[in-house]
Design an enzyme around this catalytic site. Structure first.
Site, PDB file in Angstrom:
ATOM      1  N   HIS A 186      -7.183  -7.049   6.027  1.00 23.76           N
ATOM      2  CA  HIS A 186      -5.696  -7.442   5.892  1.00 23.76           C
ATOM      3  C   HIS A 186      -4.602  -8.484   5.197  1.00 23.76           C
ATOM      4  O   HIS A 186      -4.320  -9.314   6.109  1.00 23.76           O
ATOM      5  CB  HIS A 186      -4.048  -6.149   6.436  1.00 23.76           C
ATOM      6  N   GLU A 195      -7.894  -7.951   1.957  1.00 24.21           N
ATOM      7  CA  GLU A 195      -6.984  -7.326   1.202  1.00 24.21           C
ATOM      8  C   GLU A 195      -5.922  -7.685   0.908  1.00 24.21           C
ATOM      9  O   GLU A 195      -5.906  -9.251   1.886  1.00 24.21           O
ATOM     10  CB  GLU A 195      -6.306  -5.569   2.200  1.00 24.21           C
ATOM     11  N   HIS A 214       2.780 -11.852   0.005  1.00 31.14           N
ATOM     12  CA  HIS A 214       3.563 -11.200   0.846  1.00 31.14           C
ATOM     13  C   HIS A 214       5.145 -10.248   0.445  1.00 31.14           C
ATOM     14  O   HIS A 214       5.319  -9.191  -0.463  1.00 31.14           O
ATOM     15  CB  HIS A 214       3.138  -9.888   2.436  1.00 31.14           C
ATOM     16  N   GLU A 268      -2.828  -5.107  -4.050  1.00 27.15           N
ATOM     17  CA  GLU A 268      -1.978  -4.395  -4.274  1.00 27.15           C
ATOM     18  C   GLU A 268      -0.950  -5.589  -5.052  1.00 27.15           C
ATOM     19  O   GLU A 268      -0.209  -6.671  -4.882  1.00 27.15           O
ATOM     20  CB  GLU A 268      -1.422  -4.771  -2.597  1.00 27.15           C
TER      21      GLU A 268
HETATM   22  O1  G3P Z   1      -3.327  -2.422   2.398  1.00 24.85           O
HETATM   23  C1  G3P Z   1      -1.483  -2.369   2.258  1.00 24.85           C
HETATM   24  C2  G3P Z   1      -0.541  -2.698   3.302  1.00 24.85           C
HETATM   25  O2  G3P Z   1      -1.258  -3.912   3.291  1.00 24.85           O
HETATM   26  C3  G3P Z   1       0.917  -2.534   2.650  1.00 24.85           C
HETATM   27  O3  G3P Z   1       1.544  -2.823   3.385  1.00 24.85           O
HETATM   28  O4  G3P Z   1       3.525  -4.039   3.979  1.00 24.85           O
HETATM   29  O5  G3P Z   1       1.368  -4.842   4.829  1.00 24.85           O
HETATM   30  O6  G3P Z   1       1.591  -4.796   1.847  1.00 24.85           O
HETATM   31  P1  G3P Z   1       1.984  -3.906   3.501  1.00 24.85           P
HETATM   32 CA    CA Z   2      -0.382  -5.176   1.526  1.00 30.66          CA
END
Ligand code: G3P
Ligand code: CA
Length: 263
Positions: A9, A36, A51, A123
């Site tokens: 992540h 990710e 992010h 994302e």
């Molecule tokens: O992988 C999904 C997750 O990253 C969603 O939450 O706020 O970390 O982008 P966030």
């Molecule tokens: Ca994310």
């Protein structure tokens, strides 16, 4: 290989500054199945891996990412805020891979250069002042890399995720073969676990939602969907999602998850 896929992540972001090249290379070294990242558009139309809507938490800049040009963002330090940005011993070299803004292009180049299978979860962050342009630019870029649809012989496989059902629908429109994940922080009233919208076959609930709704993962899986859970950092949460039989674990600590899986 048994057990779920392990996704890093924002890279190995417990150990290194999130969304930096160093954090992603560390995750690949540790053996993560995938990476990710979050993407946002700059004022001049570049996709960058950041992010937050604002720069304040993860850089020495201030204000919104979306009003800055790529050149302006390139001049900022995206790493020194992190407690472990500076190597603890002399063995590691402090270079700009820990502090420089990462563009999605550079991340795609790194993944291509890895020389082994890598799954990339991208994302798209919303709301964004650029709306559908985020997904449009993303699909254009993926086209350039030949990653706009899964190719069986390509070691790099891309999946696009969003909390925004509209964004997921746009990906379906612009790149119909690209797999998508609908991310879920809470359970929307309209969602039926057996019927994810817009051709999505993967649900992405947060760990808090999985804890609160023990029936959710089994219901999603019984209906033929896959489930990727975020952000699973603690051993007790890892045990919970492993017992639930999830398909993917998204974690800041891929090495810990892999060790728990005996890999
Ligand atoms: O992988 C999904 C997750 O990253 C969603 O939450 O706020 O970390 O982008 P966030
Ligand atoms: Ca994310």
């Amino acid at each position: 290989m048994g057990g779920p896929l392990v996704f890093a992540h924002r890279g190995s972001s417990y150990d290194l500054p999130e969304h930096t090249l160093a954090a992603y290379l560390r995750a690949l070294d540790e053996g993560a199945d995938g990476l990710e990242c979050d993407v946002r558009l700059t004022r001049d139309g570049h996709l960058v891996c950041v992010h937050d809507r604002r720069l304040d938490r993860t850089s020495n800049g201030r204000g919104r990412v979306s009003v800055r040009t790529l050149a302006e963002l390139e001049s900022l330090d995206f790493g020194s805020w992190h407690p472990r940005a500076v190597p603890a011993d002399g063995d590691e070299v402090l270079d700009d891979s820990r502090t420089r803004l990462l563009t999605l292009e550079r991340l795609l180049d790194a993944v291509r250069a890895a020389g082994r299978p890598v799954r990339l979860l991208i994302e798209t962050k919303h709301p964004s002042r650029y709306g559908a342009h985020v997904e449009r630019r993303l699909v254009e870029l993926l086209h350039r890399y030949g990653l706009h649809r899964p190719a069986p012989d390509d070691p790099v496989q891309v999946t696009v995720m969003s909390f925004s059902p509209l964004a997921v629908r746009r990906i379906r429109t612009f790149a119909p073969a690209l797999p998508t994940v609908l991310l879920l922080e809470v359970l929307p009233r309209w969602l039926r676990p057996g019927r994810l919208p817009f051709g999505t076959r993967v649900a992405g609930p947060g760990i808090a939602l999985v804890r609160a709704r023990p029936g959710l993962v089994p219901a999603l899986r019984a209906a033929g969907n896959q489930v990727y859970v975020w952000t699973v950092n603690e051993p007790a949460d890892l045990d919970l999602v492993l017992a639930a039989g999830v398909d993917g674990v998204i974690t800041d600590r891929p090495a810990l998850a892999l060790a728990r899986l005996g890999r």
